[in-house]
Enzyme design. Structure first.
Site, PDB file in Angstrom:
ATOM      1  N   CYS A 101       0.835  -1.200   0.000  1.00 40.88           N
ATOM      2  CA  CYS A 101       0.000   0.000   0.000  1.00 40.88           C
ATOM      3  C   CYS A 101       0.875   1.256   0.000  1.00 40.88           C
ATOM      4  CB  CYS A 101      -0.982   0.003   1.169  1.00 40.88           C
ATOM      5  SG  CYS A 101      -2.328   1.190   0.946  1.00 40.88           S
ATOM      6  N   ASP A 112      -3.394   1.320  10.101  1.00 43.91           N
ATOM      7  CA  ASP A 112      -4.565   2.189  10.257  1.00 43.91           C
ATOM      8  C   ASP A 112      -5.012   2.194  11.708  1.00 43.91           C
ATOM      9  OD1 ASP A 112      -4.635   1.251   7.264  1.00 43.91           O
ATOM     10  OD2 ASP A 112      -5.785   3.119   7.406  1.00 43.91           O
TER      11      ASP A 112
HETATM   12  P1  RI2 Z   1       0.269   6.314   6.853  1.00 43.39           P
HETATM   13  C1  RI2 Z   1      -3.487   3.434   4.506  1.00 43.39           C
HETATM   14  O1  RI2 Z   1      -4.838   3.163   4.372  1.00 43.39           O
HETATM   15  C2  RI2 Z   1      -2.683   2.147   4.375  1.00 43.39           C
HETATM   16  O2  RI2 Z   1      -3.351   1.034   4.920  1.00 43.39           O
HETATM   17  C3  RI2 Z   1      -1.459   2.542   5.138  1.00 43.39           C
HETATM   18  O3  RI2 Z   1      -0.646   1.449   5.502  1.00 43.39           O
HETATM   19  C4  RI2 Z   1      -2.072   3.249   6.346  1.00 43.39           C
HETATM   20  O4  RI2 Z   1      -3.171   3.981   5.794  1.00 43.39           O
HETATM   21  C5  RI2 Z   1      -1.155   4.141   7.097  1.00 43.39           C
HETATM   22  O5  RI2 Z   1      -0.717   5.210   6.286  1.00 43.39           O
HETATM   23  P2  RI2 Z   1      -5.927   4.283   3.925  1.00 43.39           P
HETATM   24  O6  RI2 Z   1      -6.246   5.009   5.191  1.00 43.39           O
HETATM   25  O7  RI2 Z   1      -0.401   7.031   7.988  1.00 43.39           O
HETATM   26  O8  RI2 Z   1      -5.281   5.144   2.894  1.00 43.39           O
HETATM   27  O9  RI2 Z   1       1.526   5.618   7.308  1.00 43.39           O
HETATM   28  O10 RI2 Z   1      -7.079   3.514   3.383  1.00 43.39           O
HETATM   29  O11 RI2 Z   1       0.507   7.228   5.678  1.00 43.39           O
END
Ligand code: RI2
Length: 301
Positions: free
Chosen positions: A120, A189
């Protein structure tokens, strides 16, 4: 979905509250407080899984505390407005600082010549990897595509722009490339009080491959990604999104679609969770949650 990444979502929510606080007109402190709480609940309802959103809002709502009985009940609307703006601003600065501190700690585990895998697009995980690169280490990265929304494409662009040797792989190639991987870094998350990690769908399969191949698996998570509700027994709600993200359902009559966008990696597959305060075992999540509770428990949403 225009704002992605659990950390960015939290900061965007704090910023939205701050902007709202600047504009709201209220006759009384109580009306101002209610309006801010309503706005916070509205923001909270936008995404169900990332607890960073709730914690970012709670950190910001601490600005309303000056209205609590015995703690300056006479605060007027302007004092509350200033309090809200300052608290939201403090959270945003704290969040950015936490991502940087975490990168500093995590990058120490990366040795010259190492190959990493990620999934991701996590700004925390990307921060760890790019810090190692900036420190002059020669590194490689395998980035999983991350179906269905393919946020892995954002990661490869970011890493390539930083000058890092990065290879995009499909999610089902994770086990194949794990053989050539030294460390895995993923984001989060939500981290539960029991040390399990909720992250983008596919993360738990990568963790399983890493475990089987004896490759250390690290989760990058600032303290506001830990969930107080899970200490009280609540389960994390996993967002289920529309089938159109996978395929056009009208092309597949009679077919059902399943599209959960997060999964849960059990604590036993995690070597350490990298926070702004350092690397902790997943079992240390309990202490992080307890500290968070002491900090935020008197703020309600
Ligand atoms: P940072 C994202 O999900 C991904 O799952 C990623 O690993 C997590 O958030 C943390 O992201 P989404 O919220 O805070 O975009 O490290 O669906 O950038």
């Amino acid at each position: 979905m225009r704002i992605r990444g659990a950390g960015r979502i939290a900061r965007a929510a704090a910023e939205a509250l701050m902007e709202h606080a600047k504009l709201v007109e209220a006759e009384s402190p109580e009306e101002f407080r209610q309006t801010m709480l309503e706005a916070a609940r509205h923001l909270l309802a936008t995404r169900p899984t990332a607890v960073s959103l709730k914690n970012g809002l709670l950190h910001s709502l601490k600005g309303l505390k000056i209205q609590l009985p015995g703690d300056g009940a006479s605060a007027d609307v302007e004092a509350l407005r200033t309090g809200m703006i300052e608290a939201a601003d403090r959270f945003i600065a704290f969040s950015n600082g936490a991502v940087a501190a975490l990168a500093e700690h995590g990058s120490k585990r990366i040795k010259d010549g190492f190959t990493m895998m990620t999934i991701c697009n996590s700004s925390a995980a990307v921060g760890v990897i790019t810090k190692a690169h900036r420190d002059g280490k020669k590194i490689k990265v395998y980035a999983c595509e991350t179906r269905p929304k393919r946020q892995g494409l954002i990661t490869v662009r970011e890493l390539a722009a930083a000058g890092i040797d990065v290879t995009l792989i499909v999610d089902s190639a994770a086990r194949t490339y794990m053989k050539q991987t030294d460390l895995v870094f993923v984001g989060a998350d939500t981290v539960t009080a029991q040390g399990n990690v909720v992250n983008k769908i596919g993360t738990s399969q990568v963790a399983l491959c890493a475990q089987e191949a004896r490759v250390p698996f690290f989760v990058c998570a600032e303290s506001y990604k830990f969930s107080m509700d899970t200490l009280e027994g609540d389960l994390v709600e996993i967002e289920e999104r529309e089938p159109e993200e996978i395929a056009d359902p009208s092309d597949f009559p009679g077919v059902k679609f399943g599209n959960p966008v997060f999964d849960i990696t059990p604590a036993k597959y995690i070597n350490a969770i990298i926070t702004e305060s350092g690397l902790i075992p997943p079992q240390g999540a309990y202490d992080v949650v307890k500290t968070l509770k002491e900090e935020l428990d008197d703020t309600q949403l």
